[in-house]
Design a protein around this motif. Structure first.
Motif, PDB file in Angstrom:
ATOM      1  N   UNK A   1       0.805  -1.065   0.018  1.00 55.67           N
ATOM      2  CA  UNK A   1      -0.014   0.012  -0.065  1.00 55.67           C
ATOM      3  C   UNK A   1       0.754   1.201  -0.038  1.00 55.67           C
ATOM      4  N   UNK A   2       0.425   2.445  -0.811  1.00 56.81           N
ATOM      5  CA  UNK A   2       1.015   3.582  -0.661  1.00 56.81           C
ATOM      6  C   UNK A   2       1.469   3.840  -1.798  1.00 56.81           C
TER       7      UNK A   2
ATOM      8  N   UNK B   1      -1.072  -0.277  -8.978  1.00 60.59           N
ATOM      9  CA  UNK B   1      -1.747   0.743  -8.819  1.00 60.59           C
ATOM     10  C   UNK B   1      -1.540   2.072  -9.895  1.00 60.59           C
ATOM     11  N   UNK B   2      -0.383   2.049 -10.065  1.00 66.80           N
ATOM     12  CA  UNK B   2       0.031   3.158 -11.234  1.00 66.80           C
ATOM     13  C   UNK B   2       0.836   2.402 -12.465  1.00 66.80           C
TER      14      UNK B   2
ATOM     15  N   UNK C   1       0.553   7.166 -10.262  1.00 66.79           N
ATOM     16  CA  UNK C   1       1.796   7.627 -10.948  1.00 66.79           C
ATOM     17  C   UNK C   1       2.908   6.587 -10.852  1.00 66.79           C
ATOM     18  N   UNK C   2       3.956   6.824 -11.433  1.00 70.89           N
ATOM     19  CA  UNK C   2       5.226   5.985 -11.528  1.00 70.89           C
ATOM     20  C   UNK C   2       6.019   5.998  -9.976  1.00 70.89           C
ATOM     21  N   UNK C   3       6.135   4.849  -9.403  1.00 64.97           N
ATOM     22  CA  UNK C   3       6.681   4.857  -8.153  1.00 64.97           C
ATOM     23  C   UNK C   3       7.981   3.753  -8.499  1.00 64.97           C
ATOM     24  N   UNK C   4       9.108   4.320  -8.052  1.00 65.42           N
ATOM     25  CA  UNK C   4      10.067   3.300  -8.882  1.00 65.42           C
ATOM     26  C   UNK C   4      11.295   3.482  -7.764  1.00 65.42           C
ATOM     27  N   UNK C   5      12.497   2.489  -8.207  1.00 64.55           N
ATOM     28  CA  UNK C   5      13.877   2.768  -7.493  1.00 64.55           C
ATOM     29  C   UNK C   5      13.740   2.922  -6.053  1.00 64.55           C
ATOM     30  N   UNK C   6      13.232   1.541  -5.208  1.00 59.66           N
ATOM     31  CA  UNK C   6      13.361   1.783  -3.793  1.00 59.66           C
ATOM     32  C   UNK C   6      15.007   1.725  -3.373  1.00 59.66           C
TER      33      UNK C   6
ATOM     34  N   UNK D   1       4.338  -4.115   4.874  1.00 61.67           N
ATOM     35  CA  UNK D   1       3.552  -4.120   3.454  1.00 61.67           C
ATOM     36  C   UNK D   1       2.905  -2.816   3.429  1.00 61.67           C
ATOM     37  N   UNK D   2       3.237  -1.884   3.711  1.00 59.02           N
ATOM     38  CA  UNK D   2       2.727  -0.322   3.546  1.00 59.02           C
ATOM     39  C   UNK D   2       3.662   0.574   3.461  1.00 59.02           C
ATOM     40  N   UNK D   3       3.543   1.470   2.445  1.00 59.09           N
ATOM     41  CA  UNK D   3       4.366   2.832   2.439  1.00 59.09           C
ATOM     42  C   UNK D   3       3.628   3.780   3.041  1.00 59.09           C
ATOM     43  N   UNK D   4       4.236   4.254   4.371  1.00 53.74           N
ATOM     44  CA  UNK D   4       3.570   5.033   4.954  1.00 53.74           C
ATOM     45  C   UNK D   4       4.302   6.381   5.466  1.00 53.74           C
ATOM     46  N   UNK D   5       3.590   7.518   6.128  1.00 49.58           N
ATOM     47  CA  UNK D   5       4.532   8.752   6.123  1.00 49.58           C
ATOM     48  C   UNK D   5       5.324   8.997   5.220  1.00 49.58           C
TER      49      UNK D   5
END
Length: 645
Positions: free
Chosen positions: A150-151, A405-406, A155-160, A200-204
């Motif tokens: 989640x989080x 999601x994106x 749009x594009x979310x990449x490169x952790x 399992x969630x991207x928060x803050x």
């Protein structure tokens, strides 16, 4: 949908690196990455009766490739390849990708074996290995448990990237910038931080405040625990506006910001784009991808040496074992392995994630595809991994596979052991003992427990060799060459665990170094030994020399020899005949008990005093040293001509 990162970044180098003069509306659309518009414009051009030149036809093929119409792309690539020589290795890779995606694998193999391409031997070996591994469906590799996070945004979310108590990542979500990047239709990429994502969630989620503000790309961060620095990619700007080279190209640079927010450019060239920095704390090297002109294809992986935040060397290409005619990006080193992504033709999808072991001499093992648990027909990249406190390993990666999601999403994973197919690597040099001179063209084979050949090759001009196979619990390495000894050793599970960490030097002995000519024959070259008068028992001094015969047979398993023992003329002729036969028989018995096969011994003979080599025959007075010249045992090599062929 094609990954925004790959459209926005990686094909910049292709567009400008391969561009001819823009001659039509189709060209304009193509070099602006508007591939669907380019296809329509090229089609209209042909409908007007205006033919496309071969450069434009390749642009059209590329546009079909980017929009996943692989059948049309393959048709054009093949036609241009057949009739013109302008096809680059990078586009040759796309042609093979297109054929593979339309189930024309046999044609891929034929083209690879045709010899018309300039692909390196390492690439062909990589392709063969991974093709076999994919057919084996990743046998022996641990399975990934993929976690949807989640989080992620629309749009594009990449490169952790790992960061204290959380993650850094790149996103085109519109938090700080309203500017739109034309090719993607989304905001320019920016760098964000998120709280611990292990749940399992991207928060803050919020922008990383220490990164200097810019209206343009800031992406692909990497955080170094040892230095506290953040390395990242950013657009080249001047006075807060994009900066272009004399051909109108805006490239991407790599910058570094420390804990206090102090910024420094590390790699910057208006005509060259740099991507995906990774700082290896163990070696002080900064790894990255770039589209230099000397690349093997599109973007290659390089490194520079660093010292105190300063670049201390020229970029070093990782070479054809890692880099291919495709694009290689996102290097990440963990536990002596290099992880990266590539769209080389033998992969599963677009960008696939691979792992290669780093050797002690800075070389690399064959990159192994991490398999269908994590790689899909879409793009997977930006892989990072660390130990999981609960056991095994965990990490993150990006993908544009359906269901997210994106356009690109970040996914987590857990795995019980180091990912990827386990392999065995035999690497080193073949040299001549005792001179340590390189031996070229030596036959090198790896056999399984049943004696079946798993892989074979020859040593190079400098004696070097490298063979890699899927993991086995028992294998035998055989090395041979005419006129030289044969090396054969069986390795079991315990020894195999450390195999490949350091080069393995194989020493072969020339037949010329163990054989000499005597009495018109070729005999084994050992020191002369003497029996006690009238005796045939073997003393330690005698067995020390006979052991050299045992060693010769080990080195030359096909060696065939006869044993010939002679006496002097002192004593009776019949007794001399008998004792010489007994001595030969005692030698043969010792050899058989110490590993020499009866197939190696052709004859066991005693000649008594029949073949005196000087004038010391019956009744002739001679000094002792002259009599000793006649006391001798010869190991006559019967198949010298075959051994030396």
């Amino acid at each position: 949908m094609k990954s925004r990162l790959i459209i926005a970044f990686f094909f910049i180098g292709i567009g400008f690196g391969l561009a001819q003069e823009i001659e039509s509306q189709g060209d304009k659309y193509f070099y602006a990455y508007a591939y669907e518009d380019a296809i329509r414009a090229y089609q209209k051009q042909m409908q007007r009766g205006e033919s496309l030149n071969n450069y434009q036809r390749l642009n059209l093929a590329d546009a079909y490739f980017q929009t996943r119409d692989y059948k049309k792309a393959a048709k054009i690539y093949l036609d241009v390849e057949k009739n013109d020589s302008i096809m680059s290795d990078h586009r040759f890779n796309k042609m093979l990708q297109s054929l593979d995606k339309i189930s024309e694998h046999d044609k891929v193999v034929t083209l690879l074996q045709s010899g018309d391409n300039s692909f390196k031997g390492e690439l062909l070996e990589n392709a063969e290995f991974n093709d076999g591994a994919m057919q084996a469906d990743g046998s022996g590799a641990a399975e990934f448990a993929i976690l949807t996070l989640n989080g992620n945004s629309p749009q594009a979310d990449i490169s952790p990237a790992f960061y204290p108590n959380g993650l850094l990542f790149s996103s085109s979500r519109k938090t700080r910038s309203k500017k739109i990047y034309g090719p993607s239709g989304e905001a320019y990429l920016d760098i964000y931080k998120a709280a611990n994502a292990d749940s399992g969630a991207l928060t803050e989620i919020e922008p990383l405040s220490r990164i200097p503000s810019s209206k343009f790309h800031k992406s692909t961060p990497h955080y170094s625990e040892s230095t506290g620095n953040v390395y990242y990619v950013l657009s080249n700007t001047e006075d807060d506006e994009l900066a272009f080279d004399d051909r109108g190209k805006n490239a991407l640079a790599i910058g570094m910001v420390n804990e206090n927010g102090s910024f420094r450019f590390l790699l910057k060239d208006l005509s060259t784009s740099f991507y995906y920095p990774f700082y290896d704390e163990n070696t002080g090297r900064l790894y990255f991808s770039a589209n230099f002109k000397d690349s093997y294809g599109g973007t290659d992986i390089y490194y520079v040496d660093m010292n105190g935040g300063q670049v201390m060397s020229e970029p070093i290409n990782l070479g054809p074992r890692i880099n291919s005619p495709g694009n290689e990006i996102a290097p990440y080193i963990f536990d002596n392995s290099l992880y990266f992504s590539s769209d080389v033709f033998y992969g599963i999808g677009g960008m696939d994630i691979y792992r290669s072991n780093i050797m002690s001499d800075n070389g690399f093992s064959i990159p192994v595809n991490l398999g269908r648990d994590i790689n899909t027909i879409n793009d997977e990249f930006g892989f990072i991994i660390k130990e999981n406190p609960e056991g095994g390993f965990m990490g993150y990666f990006s993908s544009n596979k359906p269901g997210g999601k994106g356009s690109d999403d970040i996914y987590g994973f857990k795995i019980s052991e180091k990912p990827g197919l386990r392999t065995l690597l035999f690497k080193g040099r073949v040299v001549e003992a005792p001179y340590d001179q390189w031996i070229a063209d030596a036959s090198i084979k790896i056999l399984d427990a049943e004696g079946n050949t798993l892989k074979e090759d020859s040593s190079g001009t400098n004696g070097g060799y490298q063979l890699e196979i899927p993991h086995n619990s028992e294998v035998t390495l055989e090395v041979s060459k005419p006129f030289f000894s044969t090396f054969s050793k069986t390795y079991y599970s315990e020894e195999l665990e450390n195999l490949g960490q350091s080069p393995l030097k194989i020493e072969l002995t020339s037949i010329a170094d163990i054989v000499k000519e005597a009495e018109g024959k070729m005999v084994l070259d050992i020191n002369k030994f003497f029996f006690a008068t009238g005796q045939s028992n073997l003393t330690p001094e005698i067995t020390m020399e006979i052991d050299k015969v045992v060693d010769a047979v080990k080195k030359f398993p096909n060696l065939k020899f006869s044993i010939e023992t002679h006496t002097d003329s002192r004593g009776g002729r019949s007794s001399n005949q008998r004792i010489s036969e007994q001595r030969s028989a005692a030698i043969a018995d010792y050899l058989l008990k110490n590993g020499v096969s009866s197939d190696n011994i052709t004859q066991v003979r005693g000649f008594g005093e029949d073949k005196i080599v000087n004038d010391c025959s019956d009744g002739v007075y001679c000094l002792e040293f002259l009599h000793q010249q006649n006391l001798r045992t010869l190991f006559v090599v019967e198949n010298y001509d075959k051994l030396s062929q």
